[in-house]
Design an enzyme around this catalytic site. Structure first.
Site, PDB file in Angstrom:
ATOM      1  N   THR A   1       0.829  -1.278  -0.078  1.00 51.03           N
ATOM      2  CA  THR A   1       0.010   0.160  -0.061  1.00 51.03           C
ATOM      3  C   THR A   1       0.971   1.057  -0.117  1.00 51.03           C
ATOM      4  O   THR A   1       2.182   1.005  -0.035  1.00 51.03           O
ATOM      5  CB  THR A   1      -0.902   0.115   1.148  1.00 51.03           C
TER       6      THR A   1
ATOM      7  N   LYS B   1      -7.689   2.916   3.982  1.00 48.87           N
ATOM      8  CA  LYS B   1      -6.537   2.777   4.881  1.00 48.87           C
ATOM      9  C   LYS B   1      -6.218   4.036   5.681  1.00 48.87           C
ATOM     10  O   LYS B   1      -5.199   3.906   6.600  1.00 48.87           O
ATOM     11  CB  LYS B   1      -5.225   2.234   3.842  1.00 48.87           C
TER      12      LYS B   1
ATOM     13  N   GLY C   1      -2.862   6.393   8.974  1.00 44.10           N
ATOM     14  CA  GLY C   1      -2.839   5.431   8.129  1.00 44.10           C
ATOM     15  C   GLY C   1      -2.128   4.240   8.276  1.00 44.10           C
ATOM     16  O   GLY C   1      -1.270   4.452   9.012  1.00 44.10           O
TER      17      GLY C   1
ATOM     18  N   SER D   1       4.683  -0.052   0.429  1.00 44.24           N
ATOM     19  CA  SER D   1       5.478  -0.690  -0.732  1.00 44.24           C
ATOM     20  C   SER D   1       5.744   0.553  -1.746  1.00 44.24           C
ATOM     21  O   SER D   1       6.842   0.631  -2.132  1.00 44.24           O
ATOM     22  CB  SER D   1       4.643  -1.999  -1.400  1.00 44.24           C
TER      23      SER D   1
ATOM     24  N   ALA E   1       1.398   5.403  -7.838  1.00 47.40           N
ATOM     25  CA  ALA E   1       0.543   4.456  -8.325  1.00 47.40           C
ATOM     26  C   ALA E   1       1.160   3.835  -9.875  1.00 47.40           C
ATOM     27  O   ALA E   1       1.013   3.122 -10.191  1.00 47.40           O
ATOM     28  CB  ALA E   1      -0.786   4.841  -8.328  1.00 47.40           C
TER      29      ALA E   1
ATOM     30  N   CYS F   1       4.532   1.751  -8.486  1.00 44.98           N
ATOM     31  CA  CYS F   1       4.382   0.589  -7.647  1.00 44.98           C
ATOM     32  C   CYS F   1       3.192  -0.351  -7.857  1.00 44.98           C
ATOM     33  O   CYS F   1       2.043   0.259  -8.053  1.00 44.98           O
ATOM     34  CB  CYS F   1       4.150   1.145  -6.412  1.00 44.98           C
TER      35      CYS F   1
ATOM     36  N   THR G   1       0.020  -0.290  -5.421  1.00 42.18           N
ATOM     37  CA  THR G   1      -0.445   0.895  -5.039  1.00 42.18           C
ATOM     38  C   THR G   1      -1.450   1.281  -6.430  1.00 42.18           C
ATOM     39  O   THR G   1      -1.075   1.394  -7.414  1.00 42.18           O
ATOM     40  CB  THR G   1       0.523   1.987  -5.037  1.00 42.18           C
TER      41      THR G   1
END
Length: 181
Positions: free
Chosen positions: A11, A43, A55, A134, A166, A169, A172
């Site tokens: 995440t 989250k 978070g 991550s 995003a 990764c 994400t």
């Protein structure tokens, strides 16, 4: 797929503070191995009468346990985030059951921010930016660049940095939730 071998992974959680504003962003992807299980997990959430934003990265069940523990510590210390996170970190590290939890928390209030881990870490960043998960390194790098070279608000920096994370990764996604104080 052997679900016992694979872990829920990744995440990205990002915190940006500029002036008297702070924002915390998190993506919504939940992965199991190489499969996306959920796209819109939440989250990032508000705690202690909306005065704290937290978070998590890691196992969702573990993080929910930690949110509950943090909330009880905040109640016990009348919303004092510093005392609450130190007490949570001590419990997390020394309790036989809690120390098996696989998650990290990033917490903020109007004046402070902390990263809390199961190894007893309570880290306060030097700068107004912190990230976990991550995609955390990607989001952190992007947010630092945006802080240095733009006048964007913390919320806008979070949105842009999370979009960059995003795109890099695989754990994400672009389903970004942002909470501001």
């Amino acid at each position: 797929m052997d679900y016992n071998k694979d872990k829920f992974r990744g995440t990205t959680i990002l915190m940006v503070r500029r002036g008297d504003k702070v924002a915390v962003a998190g993506d919504g992807q939940v992965s199991l191995g190489d499969m996306v299980m959920k796209h819109k997990a939440r989250k990032v959430r508000r705690l202690y009468h909306g005065k704290i934003v937290a978070g998590f990265a890691g196992s969702a069940a573990d993080a929910l346990t930690l949110f509950e523990r943090l909330e009880s510590k905040l109640e016990a210390h009348q919303g004092n985030l510093t005392r609450a996170v130190v007490e949570l970190a001590k419990d997390w590290r020394t309790d036989r059951i809690l120390r098996r939890l696989e998650a990290m928390l990033l917490t903020v209030d109007a004046s402070g921010c902390f990263l809390i881990s199961g190894t007893g870490d309570v880290i306060e960043p030097d700068e107004g930016v912190m990230a976990i998960g991550s995609g955390g390194a990607y989001a952190l790098a992007a947010a630092r660049a945006l802080m240095a070279h733009t006048k964007l608000s913390p919320k806008d920096i979070c949105r842009e940095a999370m979009t960059i994370a995003a795109s890099l990764c695989v754990y994400t996604n672009n389903e970004i939730v942002i909470e501001e104080l």
